[in-house]
Scaffold this motif. Sequence first.
Motif, mmCIF file in Angstrom:
data_model
loop_
_atom_site.group_PDB
_atom_site.id
_atom_site.type_symbol
_atom_site.label_atom_id
_atom_site.label_comp_id
_atom_site.label_asym_id
_atom_site.label_seq_id
_atom_site.Cartn_x
_atom_site.Cartn_y
_atom_site.Cartn_z
ATOM 1 N N ASP A 125 38.576 40.799 30.788
ATOM 2 C CA ASP A 125 39.782 39.990 30.998
ATOM 3 C C ASP A 125 40.636 40.678 32.060
ATOM 4 O O ASP A 125 41.114 41.794 31.852
ATOM 5 C CB ASP A 125 40.557 39.879 29.682
ATOM 6 C CG ASP A 125 41.725 38.908 29.775
ATOM 7 O OD1 ASP A 125 42.175 38.609 30.899
ATOM 8 O OD2 ASP A 125 42.212 38.464 28.721
ATOM 9 N N GLU A 126 40.828 40.018 33.176
ATOM 10 C CA GLU A 126 41.540 40.631 34.305
ATOM 11 C C GLU A 126 43.048 40.399 34.270
ATOM 12 O O GLU A 126 43.761 40.856 35.172
ATOM 13 C CB GLU A 126 40.977 40.085 35.627
ATOM 14 C CG GLU A 126 41.446 38.696 36.031
ATOM 15 C CD GLU A 126 40.735 37.559 35.319
ATOM 16 O OE1 GLU A 126 40.979 36.388 35.676
ATOM 17 O OE2 GLU A 126 39.919 37.838 34.401
ATOM 18 N N ARG A 127 43.566 39.724 33.260
ATOM 19 C CA ARG A 127 44.980 39.344 33.289
ATOM 20 C C ARG A 127 45.925 40.536 33.330
ATOM 21 O O ARG A 127 46.915 40.521 34.068
ATOM 22 C CB ARG A 127 45.313 38.447 32.105
ATOM 23 C CG ARG A 127 44.750 37.037 32.221
ATOM 24 C CD ARG A 127 45.080 36.202 31.007
ATOM 25 N NE ARG A 127 44.468 36.734 29.790
ATOM 26 C CZ ARG A 127 44.678 36.219 28.577
ATOM 27 N NH1 ARG A 127 45.479 35.176 28.418
ATOM 28 N NH2 ARG A 127 44.070 36.752 27.520
ATOM 29 N N SER A 128 45.659 41.584 32.553
ATOM 30 C CA SER A 128 46.569 42.730 32.559
ATOM 31 C C SER A 128 46.511 43.469 33.898
ATOM 32 O O SER A 128 47.511 44.029 34.356
ATOM 33 C CB SER A 128 46.254 43.696 31.410
ATOM 34 O OG SER A 128 44.953 44.246 31.532
ATOM 35 N N THR A 137 40.410 39.119 40.092
ATOM 36 C CA THR A 137 41.820 38.958 40.452
ATOM 37 C C THR A 137 41.976 38.333 41.829
ATOM 38 O O THR A 137 42.761 37.397 42.020
ATOM 39 C CB THR A 137 42.540 40.316 40.412
ATOM 40 O OG1 THR A 137 42.557 40.792 39.058
ATOM 41 C CG2 THR A 137 43.969 40.193 40.922
ATOM 42 N N ARG A 158 45.961 41.927 36.816
ATOM 43 C CA ARG A 158 46.747 41.078 37.720
ATOM 44 C C ARG A 158 48.237 41.318 37.504
ATOM 45 O O ARG A 158 49.013 41.430 38.464
ATOM 46 C CB ARG A 158 46.401 39.613 37.487
ATOM 47 C CG ARG A 158 47.095 38.673 38.470
ATOM 48 C CD ARG A 158 46.766 37.222 38.230
ATOM 49 N NE ARG A 158 45.348 36.944 38.433
ATOM 50 C CZ ARG A 158 44.515 36.565 37.468
ATOM 51 N NH1 ARG A 158 44.953 36.423 36.230
ATOM 52 N NH2 ARG A 158 43.249 36.345 37.737
ATOM 53 N N HIS A 159 48.643 41.414 36.244
ATOM 54 C CA HIS A 159 50.052 41.673 35.947
ATOM 55 C C HIS A 159 50.481 43.063 36.418
ATOM 56 O O HIS A 159 51.645 43.264 36.774
ATOM 57 C CB HIS A 159 50.322 41.515 34.454
ATOM 58 C CG HIS A 159 50.339 40.082 33.998
ATOM 59 N ND1 HIS A 159 51.160 39.140 34.567
ATOM 60 C CD2 HIS A 159 49.634 39.438 33.037
ATOM 61 C CE1 HIS A 159 50.961 37.975 33.973
ATOM 62 N NE2 HIS A 159 50.035 38.127 33.053
ATOM 63 N N GLU A 216 49.133 38.368 27.121
ATOM 64 C CA GLU A 216 48.312 38.523 28.325
ATOM 65 C C GLU A 216 48.096 39.991 28.671
ATOM 66 O O GLU A 216 48.043 40.361 29.835
ATOM 67 C CB GLU A 216 48.952 37.778 29.500
ATOM 68 C CG GLU A 216 48.966 36.272 29.318
ATOM 69 C CD GLU A 216 49.219 35.536 30.609
ATOM 70 O OE1 GLU A 216 49.558 36.183 31.613
ATOM 71 O OE2 GLU A 216 49.070 34.304 30.622
ATOM 72 N N GLU A 241 41.483 34.463 43.297
ATOM 73 C CA GLU A 241 42.593 33.540 43.489
ATOM 74 C C GLU A 241 43.295 33.905 44.796
ATOM 75 O O GLU A 241 43.999 34.913 44.866
ATOM 76 C CB GLU A 241 43.566 33.630 42.315
ATOM 77 C CG GLU A 241 42.948 33.261 40.973
ATOM 78 C CD GLU A 241 43.952 33.295 39.852
ATOM 79 O OE1 GLU A 241 45.155 33.491 40.124
ATOM 80 O OE2 GLU A 241 43.548 33.110 38.691
ATOM 81 N N ASP A 275 54.644 40.856 27.945
ATOM 82 C CA ASP A 275 55.505 39.697 28.160
ATOM 83 C C ASP A 275 56.639 39.640 27.136
ATOM 84 O O ASP A 275 57.578 38.863 27.299
ATOM 85 C CB ASP A 275 54.686 38.407 28.085
ATOM 86 C CG ASP A 275 53.909 38.287 26.777
ATOM 87 O OD1 ASP A 275 53.416 39.316 26.282
ATOM 88 O OD2 ASP A 275 53.784 37.169 26.253
#
Length: 360
Positions: free
Chosen positions: A307-310, A26, A312-313, A276, A29, A159
């Motif tokens: 998967d780091e998207r959740s 995460t 990050r969200h 996501e 970025e 989402d």
Amino acid sequence: MENRKIRVAITHGDTNGIGYELIFKTFAEPEILELCTPIIYGSPKIAAYHRKALDIQGNFSIINNVAEATDGRVNLLACFDEDVKVEMGVASPESGMAALKVLDKAMTDYRENAYDVLVNCPMDDGNIHIGGYRFSNTGKYIEASLGEGSKAATLFVSDKMRLMVATEGASVKDIASVLTKDLVKDKATLFFKTIRRDFNISNPRLAILALNPNQGKEEQEIIAPAIKELIETGVQAFGPYTAAEFFENDYYNEFDGILAMFYDQGVPSIKALATEGVVKFNANLPIITTEPDCHVRFDIAGQCVADERSFRHAIYMAIDIHRNRARYDEPLQHPLQKLYHEKHDDGEKVRFSVSKKKHE
């Protein structure tokens, strides 16, 4: 308030799981550091071990006190000195205790206003116990520590939808006996207020799901009367909808929140339809706390494929809720004095009232 960087406390979770991988990916970025100042509650030794094992870039600055946290960098707060054996992918009491230690430290620091919001990396629920008392999940532990009498309610957010479960925590065999009109009303009212305050939606529309595939006793005697009384109190509630009808016809696009009667009725659908990942928000608590709904994932720990998207969200959502809650609360803290006597026109009530008929 808009220009102030929000301090985000992040607990490292189970040290044999994917917590540090989510953190490193995460914050790879750098743009996220423009939004917040992260403070990782963890262990420099364990963080360095994960970084090497994953062969991943993960820069952090070690601090010994939250006051040392600096904007523009990932601050890692050393919460304990003792060595903890790391066995990637293995559920152990030692790794669970390491997760609980940092969470407990975060609870202490919150009481001292050390940070603004809390985001938790996944923990093994089986290891959340203190003095022989076992907590069913992280939210219940935080509720006991900082709830101030309020009961946490898990809000699942993707989402596409927001979803809460009326009989949260109940076994399948007990759902029918646990479900009451007052329970539906209380959970829906809490949900309504949460969306208004924390998600900046002034008059949210709630969909209430049915318990049975075919409208039966519970719908006629519990859920439908609860909806009627909710409408009378100003809550925009619609239903009851069967789960099949609701999700097959994409009705969820028309609502700001969905109240499912039990876990398996709604949560699998929100997860299946999310693009996501799903974030869990522990609503109805003084502290703003979120976490990714991705579990500890011992099966993939150490493989650098999480998967780091959740996650990050979960950070983004905590920041948004903090801002929304501040905006919502500010006028209430400094109300304007009335300079005239308001005259109410009952005719307006008809124009803006919610139809008591089922939403079509």
